[in-house]
Structures are given as structure tokens and as C-alpha cells.
Motif scaffolding. Structure first.
Motif, PDB file in Angstrom:
ATOM      1  N   ARG A  39      38.130  31.674  24.991  1.00 18.08           N
ATOM      2  CA  ARG A  39      39.843  32.597  25.467  1.00 18.08           C
ATOM      3  C   ARG A  39      40.082  32.930  24.562  1.00 18.08           C
ATOM      4  O   ARG A  39      41.054  33.080  24.003  1.00 18.08           O
ATOM      5  CB  ARG A  39      39.491  32.675  26.426  1.00 18.08           C
ATOM      6  CG  ARG A  39      40.304  33.304  26.822  1.00 18.08           C
ATOM      7  CD  ARG A  39      39.626  35.214  26.719  1.00 18.08           C
ATOM      8  NE  ARG A  39      40.823  36.389  27.395  1.00 18.08           N
ATOM      9  CZ  ARG A  39      41.709  36.876  26.154  1.00 18.08           C
ATOM     10  NH1 ARG A  39      41.799  36.538  24.749  1.00 18.08           N
ATOM     11  NH2 ARG A  39      43.019  37.426  25.233  1.00 18.08           N
ATOM     12  N   ILE A  40      40.344  30.949  24.077  1.00 20.04           N
ATOM     13  CA  ILE A  40      41.179  30.461  22.871  1.00 20.04           C
ATOM     14  C   ILE A  40      40.811  31.083  21.514  1.00 20.04           C
ATOM     15  O   ILE A  40      41.664  31.750  20.761  1.00 20.04           O
ATOM     16  CB  ILE A  40      41.552  29.023  23.360  1.00 20.04           C
ATOM     17  CG1 ILE A  40      42.511  28.685  24.462  1.00 20.04           C
ATOM     18  CG2 ILE A  40      42.502  28.770  22.083  1.00 20.04           C
ATOM     19  CD1 ILE A  40      42.299  26.921  24.217  1.00 20.04           C
ATOM     20  N   ALA A  41      40.052  30.904  21.128  1.00 16.47           N
ATOM     21  CA  ALA A  41      39.264  31.724  20.194  1.00 16.47           C
ATOM     22  C   ALA A  41      39.718  33.109  19.592  1.00 16.47           C
ATOM     23  O   ALA A  41      39.845  33.925  19.270  1.00 16.47           O
ATOM     24  CB  ALA A  41      37.720  31.410  19.853  1.00 16.47           C
ATOM     25  N   LEU A  42      39.032  33.424  21.152  1.00 17.54           N
ATOM     26  CA  LEU A  42      39.141  35.260  21.071  1.00 17.54           C
ATOM     27  C   LEU A  42      40.732  35.682  20.612  1.00 17.54           C
ATOM     28  O   LEU A  42      41.483  36.066  20.482  1.00 17.54           O
ATOM     29  CB  LEU A  42      38.697  35.939  22.516  1.00 17.54           C
ATOM     30  CG  LEU A  42      38.995  37.230  22.054  1.00 17.54           C
ATOM     31  CD1 LEU A  42      38.313  38.248  21.882  1.00 17.54           C
ATOM     32  CD2 LEU A  42      38.030  37.629  23.398  1.00 17.54           C
ATOM     33  N   GLY A  43      42.085  34.415  21.310  1.00 15.30           N
ATOM     34  CA  GLY A  43      43.086  34.931  21.555  1.00 15.30           C
ATOM     35  C   GLY A  43      43.856  34.908  19.820  1.00 15.30           C
ATOM     36  O   GLY A  43      44.106  35.666  19.302  1.00 15.30           O
ATOM     37  N   CYS A  44      43.488  33.724  19.615  1.00 13.40           N
ATOM     38  CA  CYS A  44      43.765  33.188  17.930  1.00 13.40           C
ATOM     39  C   CYS A  44      43.008  35.189  16.965  1.00 13.40           C
ATOM     40  O   CYS A  44      43.960  35.347  16.047  1.00 13.40           O
ATOM     41  CB  CYS A  44      42.683  32.219  17.707  1.00 13.40           C
ATOM     42  SG  CYS A  44      43.549  30.863  17.995  1.00 13.40           S
ATOM     43  N   ALA A  45      41.940  35.116  17.291  1.00  9.71           N
ATOM     44  CA  ALA A  45      41.324  36.519  16.559  1.00  9.71           C
ATOM     45  C   ALA A  45      42.152  37.599  16.577  1.00  9.71           C
ATOM     46  O   ALA A  45      42.356  38.824  15.962  1.00  9.71           O
ATOM     47  CB  ALA A  45      39.489  36.673  16.649  1.00  9.71           C
ATOM     48  N   GLU A  46      42.560  37.882  17.977  1.00  9.35           N
ATOM     49  CA  GLU A  46      43.599  39.336  18.510  1.00  9.35           C
ATOM     50  C   GLU A  46      44.633  39.130  18.274  1.00  9.35           C
ATOM     51  O   GLU A  46      45.434  40.073  17.743  1.00  9.35           O
ATOM     52  CB  GLU A  46      43.128  39.140  20.069  1.00  9.35           C
ATOM     53  CG  GLU A  46      41.768  39.733  20.435  1.00  9.35           C
ATOM     54  CD  GLU A  46      41.997  39.757  21.981  1.00  9.35           C
ATOM     55  OE1 GLU A  46      42.651  39.039  22.585  1.00  9.35           O
ATOM     56  OE2 GLU A  46      41.250  40.880  22.315  1.00  9.35           O
TER      57      GLU A  46
END
Length: 329
Positions: A7-14
Motif C-alpha cells: 500500500r505504501i508503494a502504491l501510494g508513492c506511485a499515486e
């Protein structure tokens, strides 16, 4: 822990995607067309909500046990793959600016650049500088950030709580919940296009934004008051979706009307970063209020109040004179 890391990785991309696209659109379209153009981009959210609800319901209902994977694992695999494909296509297809577009003639490039130059000259009269440090010192950036902070609160109701609300109103089949969850996004997309068209027609942003905030807040409060009827819940979710998609599209016409250059890149990113805190706090607060009161209704009332506060902040905190926009030719 794996979920937290993912989820943190997804947040960084978003985090970089949305402000990057908003900035990208300012390189191509003058302010008088920006609400309509942004609404076309936000259509992606509506399409994801429409298709995603149906597909998610089908996957959760039918894919459990296929090749030894659980239904939620198939959900991640099948719904994450299209983003990879879209990213590769975008990298090779999108030109950075009109002057680099091979599919525009020299005359067409000149027309687009002339319209963008008119916009830049209009904003020069009210700007406090063009670099990122100017954006950090600009009070309207932080006012806009709070206005954006409240939008994810409405998104949380639609994205996280809509299935719960539908189930709570009497629908228990996962497949049916997915189908019903798609309906508000279809209505919302149509409503957003109409609202943004009118905003461009009269070149007005702040009152349109406030009106849509009131629509969302009213629908959220009504859902909290009348949660037991599934058909009425769908109607209210649809009204909420019209307001939510409209305020999301309309909002980004506001900071791009008083920021340009490096200040626009940094300011848009700063507003997006600060505003996305709303997406973190909203589920926590809604969940806490629900647990403390034993009812989801008080969580909905809290969301409605936060939305109204954000709308008033934009309406009263950013003067009309700051938004230097030209009517589309």
C-alpha cells in the motif's frame, strides 16, 4: 506487513501521478477549456468505479479457488495488470508539449501556443513568483490544499463505505452489491460533464465548487439519516457521485488559474500531497465515530460538516480576482 508495504508503494506511485497529469494538461489547454478537459480525465475515476464494481463483484463471487488462489488475490492480479499496460502505452504515445506533437500541423501548434500565451500573460498580473519557493510562500496554495483535503472524505464514502451502505440496506449477494455499486458512477460521470461544461461556459469556478460541495454534503447527511432502503441509498449515492466527481474536476481549475511555471509544478504537487492526507484521515475518523456511537450515520454527518468547511474555505479564502482566466475561443 506485506499489505502495508504494497500500500505504501502504491501510494508513492499515486502521489506523483495526479499532480503530474494536472500539470501536463496546463501545457496543452487554456484555462477556458480546463474544466471540460479535467472532467474528461476524471472520467477515468468514474469508469473505474463503474467497471471496477462489476468486475470486483464477479471476481469475488466466481474466482475463489481457481489455480489455488483466493478470490481477493485474483482481485489484485486482474485489476492491477491494466495499469502496467497503460503506463507502457503512455510512455511511448504522449508528447510532452504541443510543439513536440507530430500529429499537429505547424498552424495548429501556433494556435494552441497563442492561447496558452494569453493565459500566461493574464496570470502574470497576480502571481507572486514563478519558482517553487514562491509556491511555498503563497498563502492561496495552503487554502487550496485544505479545499482539496476534504474531497477524499467524499471519496472515502464512495470507495470504502458504498458497498457497506448497500449491504446494510438489505442487499447481501456480493455480485449484486458490485452491480449496484456501479450505478452511481455512471450517473456521476454524466452529471460531472454537464457541470464542468457550464463552468467553462461562464468561466466561473468557486461558486460551482461550493454548490457541488453542498450537493455531496447533503447526500452524505441524507444517507446517514436514511440508511435502510437500498433503492434510496443508490439514488443518494448517485447524487453524491455527481458532486464528488464535479468538485474533483472543478478543484484543479482553481490552482492552475493562479500558478504557472515551476511554481505550478511545485504548487500542484504540494496541494496534492497535503490534500491527500484527507484520504488517510477520513476512514480513520469515520471508523472511530462509527465505533464510538455504534452507528455509521454519525460518521456520515461528520463527513458532511468537513465537506462544507472545505467548500467555504475555497469560496471565501480565494478571491475571484486571483483566478485570471480567458473564455475559450
Amino acid at each position: 506487513m506485506q499489505f502495508y508495504v504494497a500500500r505504501i508503494a502504491l501510494g508513492c506511485a499515486e502521489a506523483g501521478f495526479l499532480p503530474g497529469v494536472i500539470l501536463y494538461l496546463t501545457y496543452w489547454y487554456p484555462s477556458g477549456r480546463r474544466a471540460r478537459v479535467t472532467s474528461r480525465f476524471i472520467l477515468g475515476i468514474a469508469a473505474a468505479g463503474t467497471i471496477g464494481g462489476i468486475v470486483s463483484g464477479w471476481i469475488m463471487h466466481n474466482m475463489g479457488g481457481v489455480y489455488g488462489l483466493k478470490a481477493w488475490q485474483w482481485l489484485f492480479l486482474l485489476e492491477g495488470s491494466p495499469s502496467i499496460v497503460a503506463g507502457v502505452i503512455a510512455y511511448f504515445y504522449l508528447a510532452d508539449k504541443p510543439e513536440q506533437a507530430k500529429w499537429l500541423s505547424p498552424v495548429e501548434k501556433a494556435i494552441v501556443q497563442a492561447h496558452l500565451a494569453e493565459d500566461a500573460s493574464a496570470k502574470a498580473a497576480v502571481e507572486k513568483g514563478h519558482d517553487f519557493s514562491a509556491a511555498l510562500r503563497n498563502p492561496w496554495v495552503y487554502i487550496a490544499a485544505f479545499g482539496y483535503f476534504v474531497i477524499p472524505w467524499a471519496g472515502s464514502v464512495l470507495n470504502f463505505w458504498a458497498p457497506t451502505l448497500i449491504k446494510q440496506s438489505g442487499v447481501t449477494n456480493v455480485w449484486y452489491i458490485g452491480l449496484l455499486s456501479a450505478l452511481p458512477w455512471i450517473v456521476g460521470a454524466i452529471g460531472m460533464l454537464i457541470v464542468c461544461w457550464n463552468s467553462d461556459r461562464v468561466v466561473e469556478r468557486r461558486w460551482h465548487f461550493m454548490a457541488c460541495i453542498l450537493v455531496v454534503a447533503g447526500a452524505v447527511a441524507a444517507i446517514g439519516y436514511l440508511p435502510s432502503n437500498w433503492s434510496l441509498s443508490i439514488v443518494l449515492l448517485s447524487i453524491m457521485c455527481v458532486g464528488y466527481l464535479s468538485v474533483t474536476a472543478l478543484f484543479w481549475t482553481i490552482p492552475t488559474a493562479f500558478l504557472s511555471g515551476t511554481a505550478a509544478a511545485g504548487g500542484i504537487a504540494l496541494i496534492s500531497s497535503l490534500g491527500q492526507v484527507g484520504g488517510l484521515t477520513a476512514p480513520i475518523v469515520i471508523g472511530w465515530v462509527r465505533g464510538a456511537t455504534g452507528s455509521l450515520s454519525w460518521g456520515m454527518y461528520t463527513v458532511a460538516l468537513v465537506l462544507i468547511a472545505g467548500g467555504l474555505t475555497i469560496l471565501l479564502g480565494i478571491p475571484r480576482r486571483m483566478l485570471r482566466e480567458n473564455k475559450a475561443k
